[in-house]
Design a protein around this motif. Structure first.
Motif, short mmCIF file in Angstrom:
data_model
loop_
_atom_site.label_atom_id
_atom_site.label_comp_id
_atom_site.label_asym_id
_atom_site.label_seq_id
_atom_site.Cartn_x
_atom_site.Cartn_y
_atom_site.Cartn_z
N LEU A 1 0.80 -1.16 -0.16
CA LEU A 1 0.02 0.04 0.13
C LEU A 1 0.78 1.34 -0.15
N ALA A 2 2.07 1.06 0.39
CA ALA A 2 2.95 2.42 0.58
C ALA A 2 3.23 2.91 -0.59
N LEU A 3 3.37 2.42 -1.99
CA LEU A 3 3.41 2.91 -3.15
C LEU A 3 2.30 2.89 -4.10
N VAL A 4 2.09 4.19 -4.61
CA VAL A 4 0.86 4.15 -5.70
C VAL A 4 1.45 4.75 -6.89
N GLU A 5 1.28 3.94 -7.92
CA GLU A 5 1.63 4.28 -9.27
C GLU A 5 0.70 5.03 -10.05
N THR A 6 1.07 6.45 -10.56
CA THR A 6 0.18 7.21 -11.18
C THR A 6 0.73 7.70 -12.52
N ASP A 7 0.03 8.42 -13.35
CA ASP A 7 0.55 8.74 -14.79
C ASP A 7 2.07 9.40 -14.52
N LEU A 8 2.05 10.22 -13.41
CA LEU A 8 3.27 11.17 -13.14
C LEU A 8 4.18 10.50 -12.53
N GLY A 9 4.00 9.37 -12.15
CA GLY A 9 5.25 8.17 -11.41
C GLY A 9 4.60 7.84 -10.09
N PRO A 10 5.71 7.03 -9.42
CA PRO A 10 5.27 6.65 -8.17
C PRO A 10 4.90 7.71 -7.00
N ILE A 11 3.95 7.55 -6.30
CA ILE A 11 3.54 8.53 -4.99
C ILE A 11 3.64 7.47 -3.77
N ARG B 1 2.41 6.80 0.01
CA ARG B 1 1.36 7.22 0.92
C ARG B 1 1.91 7.50 2.27
N THR B 2 1.00 8.44 3.01
CA THR B 2 1.32 8.57 4.40
C THR B 2 0.78 7.51 5.43
N PRO B 3 1.32 7.43 6.60
CA PRO B 3 0.79 6.56 7.44
C PRO B 3 -0.74 6.50 7.79
N TYR B 4 -1.28 7.66 7.70
CA TYR B 4 -2.64 7.87 7.76
C TYR B 4 -3.50 7.25 6.40
N GLU B 5 -3.08 7.32 5.17
CA GLU B 5 -3.44 6.78 4.19
C GLU B 5 -3.58 5.45 4.02
N ILE B 6 -2.55 5.00 4.68
CA ILE B 6 -2.25 3.45 4.88
C ILE B 6 -3.13 2.91 5.85
N TYR B 7 -3.26 3.81 6.99
CA TYR B 7 -4.38 3.38 7.77
C TYR B 7 -5.81 3.21 7.51
N GLN B 8 -6.28 4.15 6.66
CA GLN B 8 -7.48 4.32 6.09
C GLN B 8 -7.51 2.89 5.01
N ALA B 9 -6.66 2.80 4.15
CA ALA B 9 -6.81 1.54 3.44
C ALA B 9 -6.78 0.20 4.14
N LEU B 10 -6.18 0.11 5.17
CA LEU B 10 -6.04 -1.17 5.94
C LEU B 10 -7.55 -1.25 6.71
N LYS B 11 -7.96 0.06 7.06
CA LYS B 11 -9.38 -0.03 7.83
C LYS B 11 -10.46 -0.49 6.84
N VAL B 12 -10.34 -0.30 5.61
CA VAL B 12 -11.10 -0.68 4.56
C VAL B 12 -11.15 -2.22 4.50
N GLN B 13 -9.97 -2.72 4.49
CA GLN B 13 -9.48 -4.08 4.33
C GLN B 13 -9.87 -4.93 5.85
N GLY B 14 -10.46 -4.38 6.70
CA GLY B 14 -11.00 -4.88 8.08
C GLY B 14 -9.81 -5.13 9.06
N ILE B 15 -8.58 -4.21 8.94
CA ILE B 15 -7.46 -4.56 9.94
C ILE B 15 -7.43 -3.09 10.85
N ARG B 16 -7.37 -3.26 11.92
CA ARG B 16 -7.67 -2.04 12.73
C ARG B 16 -6.21 -1.91 13.48
N LEU B 17 -5.73 -0.82 12.83
CA LEU B 17 -4.37 -0.48 13.63
C LEU B 17 -4.42 0.97 13.69
N ASN B 18 -3.16 1.68 14.29
CA ASN B 18 -3.54 3.32 14.39
C ASN B 18 -2.15 3.64 13.42
N THR B 19 -2.23 4.86 13.17
CA THR B 19 -0.90 5.46 12.50
C THR B 19 0.37 5.28 13.25
#
Length: 132
Positions: free
Chosen positions: A80-90, A92-110
């Motif tokens: 989840l840390a690396l997102v490929e875009t048209d402009l190149g890889p970006i 993610r912040t710990p908060y964005e990863i926290y939100q993505a994991l939360k959607v997958q059902g994994i409860r962590l904090n930043t």
């Protein structure tokens, strides 16, 4: 009163005898120079210092299971840390990863996301502190 006798509960006359006996004992205590202090019910006992110790340090199987789970979390965070875009890889912040994991059902904090990323050398973007 049949239910009181089958449960072996004290009957009202028996309680009265106990009250009289208690009053006699209190009177003897006060006559002997004793003092009774009334303490309000809001007073709490002092907190006893304790040490925190999980079973992980005492049980090898539990420790290995914990390490295996942390490694799986690290792999998910790395994905989840690396997102490929048209402009190149970006990254993610710990908060964005926290939100993505939360959607997958994994409860962590930043904070835990940051710790796992640091332990496994996963680079994250730092956009200030957005904690969850």
């Amino acid at each position: 009163m049949h239910h009181l006798t089958t449960l072996n509960l004290p009957t009202p006359p028996a309680r009265e005898d106990e009250r009289r006996g208690l009053l006699l004992q209190v009177a003897a205590f006060l006559a002997g120079g004793g003092k009774i202090e009334r303490v309000p019910h809001t007073e709490r006992a002092p907190i006893v210092p304790t040490s925190w110790n999980t079973s992980i340090s005492r049980n090898k199987r539990a420790r290995r299971e914990y390490q295996r789970q942390r490694l799986e979390l690290a792999e998910r965070i790395a994905e989840l840390a690396l997102v490929e875009t048209d402009l190149g890889p970006i990254r993610r912040t710990p908060y964005e990863i926290y939100q993505a994991l939360k959607v997958q059902g994994i409860r962590l904090n930043t904070v835990i996301v940051e710790q796992i990323a640091a332990q496994h050398g996963i680079e994250l973007r730092d956009d200030g502190r957005c904690r969850a």
